[in-house]
Design an enzyme around this catalytic site. Structure first.
Site, short mmCIF file in Angstrom:
data_model
loop_
_atom_site.label_atom_id
_atom_site.label_comp_id
_atom_site.label_asym_id
_atom_site.label_seq_id
_atom_site.Cartn_x
_atom_site.Cartn_y
_atom_site.Cartn_z
N TYR A 141 0.81 -1.21 0.00
CA TYR A 141 0.00 0.00 0.00
C TYR A 141 0.86 1.27 0.00
O TYR A 141 0.38 2.35 -0.34
CB TYR A 141 -0.95 0.02 1.20
CG TYR A 141 -2.02 -1.07 1.18
CD1 TYR A 141 -2.06 -1.99 0.14
CD2 TYR A 141 -2.97 -1.17 2.18
CE1 TYR A 141 -3.02 -2.99 0.11
CE2 TYR A 141 -3.93 -2.16 2.15
CZ TYR A 141 -3.94 -3.08 1.11
OH TYR A 141 -4.89 -4.07 1.09
N LYS A 191 3.87 -15.40 2.96
CA LYS A 191 3.79 -16.19 1.73
C LYS A 191 5.24 -16.50 1.33
O LYS A 191 5.70 -16.18 0.24
CB LYS A 191 3.03 -15.36 0.67
CG LYS A 191 2.69 -16.11 -0.60
CD LYS A 191 1.60 -17.14 -0.45
CE LYS A 191 1.42 -17.93 -1.74
NZ LYS A 191 0.63 -19.15 -1.59
N ASP A 223 -2.54 -18.19 2.39
CA ASP A 223 -3.69 -18.89 1.79
C ASP A 223 -4.25 -19.94 2.74
O ASP A 223 -5.46 -20.08 2.91
CB ASP A 223 -3.32 -19.49 0.41
CG ASP A 223 -1.93 -20.08 0.36
OD1 ASP A 223 -1.16 -19.94 1.34
OD2 ASP A 223 -1.57 -20.70 -0.67
N ASP A 247 -5.12 -6.68 6.00
CA ASP A 247 -6.33 -5.99 5.55
C ASP A 247 -7.39 -7.02 5.14
O ASP A 247 -8.54 -6.98 5.59
CB ASP A 247 -5.95 -5.10 4.35
CG ASP A 247 -7.05 -4.13 3.97
OD1 ASP A 247 -8.03 -4.02 4.72
OD2 ASP A 247 -6.92 -3.49 2.91
N ASP A 251 -10.92 -8.44 7.45
CA ASP A 251 -12.31 -8.35 6.98
C ASP A 251 -12.94 -9.74 6.96
O ASP A 251 -14.10 -9.92 7.32
CB ASP A 251 -12.37 -7.74 5.57
CG ASP A 251 -12.68 -6.25 5.61
OD1 ASP A 251 -12.24 -5.60 6.59
OD2 ASP A 251 -13.33 -5.74 4.69
#
Ligand code: NAD
Length: 357
Positions: A141, A191, A223, A247, A251
């Site tokens: 970001y 990852k 994942d 992020d 959620d």
């Protein structure tokens, strides 16, 4: 006397923040504490009034306060502005960066009376009490981003994902310190099978872990983590991860608690910490007193606990919320048959009544 900067922002941000302030005022009355609340403009509301989503006055107010209570920023009205003037990038992202708030804490607790509110089976979500620690000022970001035209007439877009070992070390330490006060388990999410930044993340997390022999450390690919969060969320205590993974996972984890309207957050690391609900400005329900104010009220409880060292006062708010939910009161997002529907203000009224009663 504690100085609290209140930045309601846009949409339901203003509606829920007003209720969190009322709850803090009730804490003042019940525990004989003195708070001053000073409002500042941020987001689309600030752009409309001052031509910028983060006016200098607002930043100064934040720096001069003991803590910040934030609502939400953004909405369709400002979606076509250039990135630096948009309420999200120019407002809340800039504010986090300016204040050096690198650690975002998102607790996900399932209230026992809401075990049926999740789309997941009650036996999967029962008893879940986990904390997502998200790195907030680095990663994709904030990395270099650009577009360029290609010789064949096409176009290429580039985002970059960078982390320094220091940035990883400081956020992982936050997670370990918090795990020490909880169930003593950290899951570091990365990852590392694909990304170089994740391989560094894993090395640094392992090194930090050696300084905390009393806390357990697991590594998990993002994942797999996304799958485990809905399959067996009870296995987690503290999850720590980079900005974008955090992020998305937070959620996803909100589903466990039944609604985004139940998810609080704290952003720590700089001189003044910022507390906000995990949700956005919800233009689809804004202006109708339909929003659930509990995420914002739980954020106010985190403010008391983390910035003002008022654990007892925070506990009083959390207990009142538990009681009101046990009594069957629900805002629209959590409404089910046999429960009593209340609006934003009425939910706060009930919580305040329990606190003072
Ligand atoms: P959102 O979180 O605003 O809403 C998603 C869904 O959840 C909507 O259906 C909404 O009605 C519902 N919802 C959210 N909070 C609720 C609450 N307290 N009570 C009941 N229902 C609730 O996300 P979005 O729709 O993707 O984004 C809307 C705007 O908010 C966008 O402009 C986005 O950029 C912005 N946003 C801001 C922040 C922030 O300020 N930190 C965070 C996320 C999104």
């Amino acid at each position: 006397m504690y100085k609290i900067a209140v930045l309601p922002g846009d949409g339901i941000g203003a509606e829920v923040t007003a209720q969190a302030v009322r709850v803090l005022e009730a804490v003042g009355r019940r525990f004989n504490r003195e708070f001053t609340f000073t409002e500042g403009l941020v987001g689309g509301a600030a752009y409309d009034a001052a031509g910028t989503p983060l006016p200098k006055d607002t930043l100064e107010l934040c720096l001069a306060s003991d803590a910040i209570l934030f609502g939400a920023a953004g909405g369709p009205k400002w979606d076509s502005l250039p990135a630096h003037l948009r309420p999200e990038a120019g407002g809340i992202l800039s504010l986090r960066k300016e204040l050096g708030l690198f650690a975002n804490l998102r607790p996900v607790m399932v209230f026992s009376s809401l075990e049926n509110a999740s789309t997941l089976k009650p036996e999967v979500v029962a008893g879940v009490d986990l904390l997502i620690v998200r790195e907030l000022t680095g990663g994709l970001y904030f990395g270099k981003k650009f577009r360029e035209k290609l010789p064949d007439g096409g176009v290429r877009a580039v985002d970059t994902l960078e982390y320094t070992a220091n940035e990883i070390d400081r956020i992982v330490r936050v997670a370990f310190d918090l795990a020490r006060k909880r169930k003593g388990k950290v899951t570091s999410v990365d990852k590392a099978n694909v990304l170089e930044s994740s391989r560094l993340w894993r090395e640094v997390a392992s090194a930090v872990g050696r300084d905390y022999p009393d806390v357990g450390l697991d590594h998990m690919y993002v994942d797999n983590c996304a799958m485990q969060l809905v399959k067996n969320p009870g296995q987690f205590d503290v999850l720590v991860t980079e900005n974008m993974f955090g992020d998305i996972l937070s959620d996803q984890a909100s589903v466990l608690s039944g609604s985004l309207g139940m998810l609080a957050s704290a952003s720590l690391g700089g001189r003044t910490a910022l507390y906000e609900p995990a949700h956005g400005s919800a233009p689809d329900i804004a202006g109708r007193q339909l929003a659930n104010p509990i995420a914002s009220i739980l954020s106010a409880a985190m403010l008391l606990r983390f910035s003002l060292d008022m654990g007892k006062e925070a506990g009083c708010i959390e207990k009142a919320i538990t009681d009101v939910l046990n009594l069957g009161y629900r805002t629209a997002d959590l409404m089910e048959q046999g429960k009593t529907a209340v609006n934003t203000v009425e939910m706060a009224d009930l919580i305040i009544e329990r606190m003072l009663g």
